[in-house]
Design a protein around this motif. Structure first.
Motif, PDB file in Angstrom:
ATOM      1  N   GLN A  48      11.316 -13.515  42.543  1.00 51.33           N
ATOM      2  CA  GLN A  48       9.886 -13.280  42.390  1.00 51.33           C
ATOM      3  C   GLN A  48       9.227 -14.577  41.934  1.00 51.33           C
ATOM      4  O   GLN A  48       9.675 -15.210  40.982  1.00 51.33           O
ATOM      5  N   THR A  49       8.165 -14.968  42.645  1.00 56.44           N
ATOM      6  CA  THR A  49       7.415 -16.179  42.326  1.00 56.44           C
ATOM      7  C   THR A  49       5.959 -15.804  42.109  1.00 56.44           C
ATOM      8  O   THR A  49       5.338 -15.183  42.962  1.00 56.44           O
ATOM      9  N   ASP A  50       5.439 -16.176  40.956  1.00 54.59           N
ATOM     10  CA  ASP A  50       4.026 -15.939  40.648  1.00 54.59           C
ATOM     11  C   ASP A  50       3.350 -17.275  40.403  1.00 54.59           C
ATOM     12  O   ASP A  50       3.834 -18.105  39.642  1.00 54.59           O
ATOM     13  N   ASP A  51       2.222 -17.477  41.058  1.00 55.65           N
ATOM     14  CA  ASP A  51       1.456 -18.718  40.943  1.00 55.65           C
ATOM     15  C   ASP A  51      -0.025 -18.336  40.855  1.00 55.65           C
ATOM     16  O   ASP A  51      -0.390 -17.180  41.015  1.00 55.65           O
ATOM     17  N   GLU A  78      -2.227 -19.197  42.966  1.00 54.95           N
ATOM     18  CA  GLU A  78      -2.688 -18.985  44.335  1.00 54.95           C
ATOM     19  C   GLU A  78      -2.091 -17.742  44.993  1.00 54.95           C
ATOM     20  O   GLU A  78      -2.731 -17.108  45.820  1.00 54.95           O
ATOM     21  N   PHE A  79      -0.847 -17.426  44.668  1.00 59.05           N
ATOM     22  CA  PHE A  79      -0.186 -16.313  45.357  1.00 59.05           C
ATOM     23  C   PHE A  79       0.933 -15.732  44.500  1.00 59.05           C
ATOM     24  O   PHE A  79       1.356 -16.317  43.507  1.00 59.05           O
ATOM     25  N   SER A  80       1.409 -14.584  44.947  1.00 62.62           N
ATOM     26  CA  SER A  80       2.559 -13.922  44.334  1.00 62.62           C
ATOM     27  C   SER A  80       3.509 -13.531  45.463  1.00 62.62           C
ATOM     28  O   SER A  80       3.084 -13.010  46.494  1.00 62.62           O
ATOM     29  N   GLN A  81       4.778 -13.789  45.251  1.00 60.28           N
ATOM     30  CA  GLN A  81       5.756 -13.535  46.312  1.00 60.28           C
ATOM     31  C   GLN A  81       6.996 -12.881  45.718  1.00 60.28           C
ATOM     32  O   GLN A  81       7.454 -13.235  44.635  1.00 60.28           O
ATOM     33  N   MET A  82       7.536 -11.907  46.450  1.00 61.40           N
ATOM     34  CA  MET A  82       8.749 -11.232  46.025  1.00 61.40           C
ATOM     35  C   MET A  82       9.671 -11.104  47.230  1.00 61.40           C
ATOM     36  O   MET A  82       9.223 -10.758  48.330  1.00 61.40           O
ATOM     37  N   GLY A  83      10.933 -11.421  47.040  1.00 60.12           N
ATOM     38  CA  GLY A  83      11.883 -11.324  48.145  1.00 60.12           C
ATOM     39  C   GLY A  83      13.190 -10.701  47.699  1.00 60.12           C
ATOM     40  O   GLY A  83      13.638 -10.896  46.565  1.00 60.12           O
TER      41      GLY A  83
END
Length: 82
Positions: free
Chosen positions: A36-39, A41-46
């Motif tokens: 999980q990446t939170d920034d 600009e965006f949030s991403q989960m894989g």
């Protein structure tokens, strides 16, 4: 949730001079990795399910030459002649 289910067995052979071992990692193929990446600009989960089911079979034969402490003769040094 990560569920690690490994299974293994070992058997001594030839009067404990050899060992046969079999191991299987992740028997039920349940290892799933999550990133999980939170920034700003965006949030991403894989989620990733790698090939983690690995089996190994090994055979070890002990030719000799190895002695444990109990097998070695005890040498005592003394200035006393008796």
């Amino acid at each position: 949730m990560i569920c690690k289910q490994n299974l293994g067995a070992r058997m001594d052979l030839f009067n404990k001079r050899a060992t046969l071992s079999i191991n299987v990692a992740d028997v039920f193929n349940t290892r799933v990795f999550m990133i999980q990446t939170d920034d700003l600009e965006f949030s991403q989960m894989g989620f990733f399910n790698r090939e983690t089911q690995i089996g190994t079979l090994s055979f070890v034969y002990r030719f000799g030459g190895f002695k444990t402490k109990e097998d070695k003769p005890k040498v005592r040094y003394s200035d006393d002649p008796f």
